[in-house]
Design a protein around this motif. Structure first.
Motif, mmCIF file in Angstrom:
data_model
loop_
_atom_site.group_PDB
_atom_site.id
_atom_site.type_symbol
_atom_site.label_atom_id
_atom_site.label_comp_id
_atom_site.label_asym_id
_atom_site.label_seq_id
_atom_site.Cartn_x
_atom_site.Cartn_y
_atom_site.Cartn_z
ATOM 1 N N ASN A 123 0.826 -1.211 0.000
ATOM 2 C CA ASN A 123 0.000 0.000 0.000
ATOM 3 C C ASN A 123 0.855 1.254 0.000
ATOM 4 N N ALA A 172 -0.846 4.690 -0.559
ATOM 5 C CA ALA A 172 -1.773 5.133 0.475
ATOM 6 C C ALA A 172 -1.060 5.591 1.741
ATOM 7 N N PHE A 173 -0.007 4.857 2.142
ATOM 8 C CA PHE A 173 0.616 5.131 3.428
ATOM 9 C C PHE A 173 2.120 5.345 3.358
ATOM 10 N N ASN A 181 -7.190 -1.780 7.897
ATOM 11 C CA ASN A 181 -7.720 -0.429 7.995
ATOM 12 C C ASN A 181 -8.440 -0.274 9.338
ATOM 13 N N ARG A 182 -7.788 0.381 10.280
ATOM 14 C CA ARG A 182 -8.342 0.576 11.623
ATOM 15 C C ARG A 182 -9.033 1.935 11.679
ATOM 16 N N VAL A 183 -10.349 1.924 11.824
ATOM 17 C CA VAL A 183 -11.145 3.152 11.818
ATOM 18 C C VAL A 183 -11.743 3.353 13.204
#
Length: 350
Positions: A3, A6-7, A17-19
């Motif tokens: 990724n 993205a990161f 993906n920690r939301v």
């Protein structure tokens, strides 16, 4: 998959993906309670809703206290995470958040081997000393996220997050296999890490058309700094050898030597651009590129002269082709690239 766009750093094999839960105007009233074997007890609370027409609040609380089938092994966890959502206008949203979390548990390395197989013993046997093997992590964070949608459809968002991590790790453990005489070596060490992160990320999302092709563009900038201090102490003696049938050892923690004592500062600057192209209802393409710049300043406080400052740049591309035979199904092929820089304990030398 990787990724990088993205990161940037990390996640070469993928990411979760920690939301975090966010305050909203829909009432939330939830409580979870569980009890179980080995004196397991846990309670979670989630309460939130609108405070006024433009302000909403929410708080999550968790507390856990559990033992284990392993002698002396336990975990104690407590955390609270309040959030506040503000809507000063129809096009603007501000989210304020904080978190405090403490995790205290026993470091348990399990049962050592003998002749390539697990040593035959009661499954509850702790090798070393459970009481002298605590690990504790305390996390304190605050954050702010601002989103604004302009009248022309352009979305601008800015997120700032500060986090303070305090981790202490100590272990009295079996550091060898059990030999043919039934003896096992017991060693000890402790490791303390203090880390502070400050990151800011700004994204802008907008769309436009070139002929029959629709474009959804994402452009962004990320700036950050990470300060770390790490201290590791090892046993002043090589080891203590005991019978594997009685592997409990009481040791003196204060008689230890410095194995590692370092300070590290990492400054990060990143820019990225991504275009999602829609050709028709069935076909889409994603093209993106990210450039990261890392400046690492390392100081070894144990060994004079073992210091250094390095600057690294990495490019992370992304490309994907998507086919949608129906609205709810996507079949795609993608290529992406990521990287994992050295960090933390790996910076004991440059």
């Amino acid at each position: 998959g990787s990724n990088g766009l993205a990161f940037g750093r990390g996640g070469a094999g993928g990411a979760i993906n920690r939301v975090s839960k966010e305050a909203g105007w829909t009432p939330v009233r939830e409580i979870n309670v569980s009890v179980g074997s080995y004196d397991h007890k846990r309670i979670g609370l989630d309460v939130g809703g609108g405070l006024t027409s433009s302000v909403a609040g929410r708080v999550n609380v968790v507390s856990e206290d559990s033992d284990s089938y392993r002698d002396g092994v336990s975990v104690r966890r407590n955390g609270i995470s309040p959030t506040l959502t503000l809507k000063p206008g129809d096009r603007t949203k501000v989210v304020l958040s904080a978190e405090y979390f403490n995790d205290l548990r026993v470091t348990d390395r399990g049962v050592p081997s003998q002749n390539g197989k697990p040593f035959k013993t009661d499954e509850s046997t702790f090798f070393g000393n459970a009481e002298q093997s605590p690990t504790e992590t305390t996390v304190r964070t605050v954050g702010m996220a601002i989103e604004h949608k302009f009248t022309n459809g352009v979305m601008l968002s800015n997120k700032t997050r500060y986090a303070d991590y305090d981790k202490y790790y100590q272990n009295v453990y079996a550091s060898s296999a059990v030999n043919n005489a039934g003896q096992v070596r017991i060693s000890k060490y402790l490791d303390d890490t203090q880390r502070q992160n400050l990151f800011n990320q700004t994204d802008i999302v907008f769309d436009f058309n070139t002929g029959a092709v629709k474009h959804l563009m994402l452009a962004g900038v990320e700036l950050g700094r990470q300060d770390s201090r790490n201290l590791r102490l090892d046993d002043t003696v090589v080891s203590t050898t005991v019978s594997a049938n009685d592997p409990f050892v009481v040791t003196t923690i204060d008689r230890m030597k410095v194995d590692r004592n370092s300070e590290t500062t990492i400054d990060v600057a990143s820019v990225y651009l991504q275009d999602q192209l829609t050709f028709n209802k069935q076909w889409q393409m994603v093209l993106g590129l990210r450039q990261d710049r890392f400046v690492t300043d390392f100081t070894d406080k144990k060994t004079a002269g073992n210091t250094g400052k390095t600057t690294d740049t990495e490019l992370s591309p992304r490309a994907a082709l998507i086919y949608k035979p129906m609205d709810s199904v996507s079949v795609y092929a993608s290529y992406s690239k990521s990287f994992v820089p050295r960090a933390g304990d790996q910076l004991s030398s440059l």
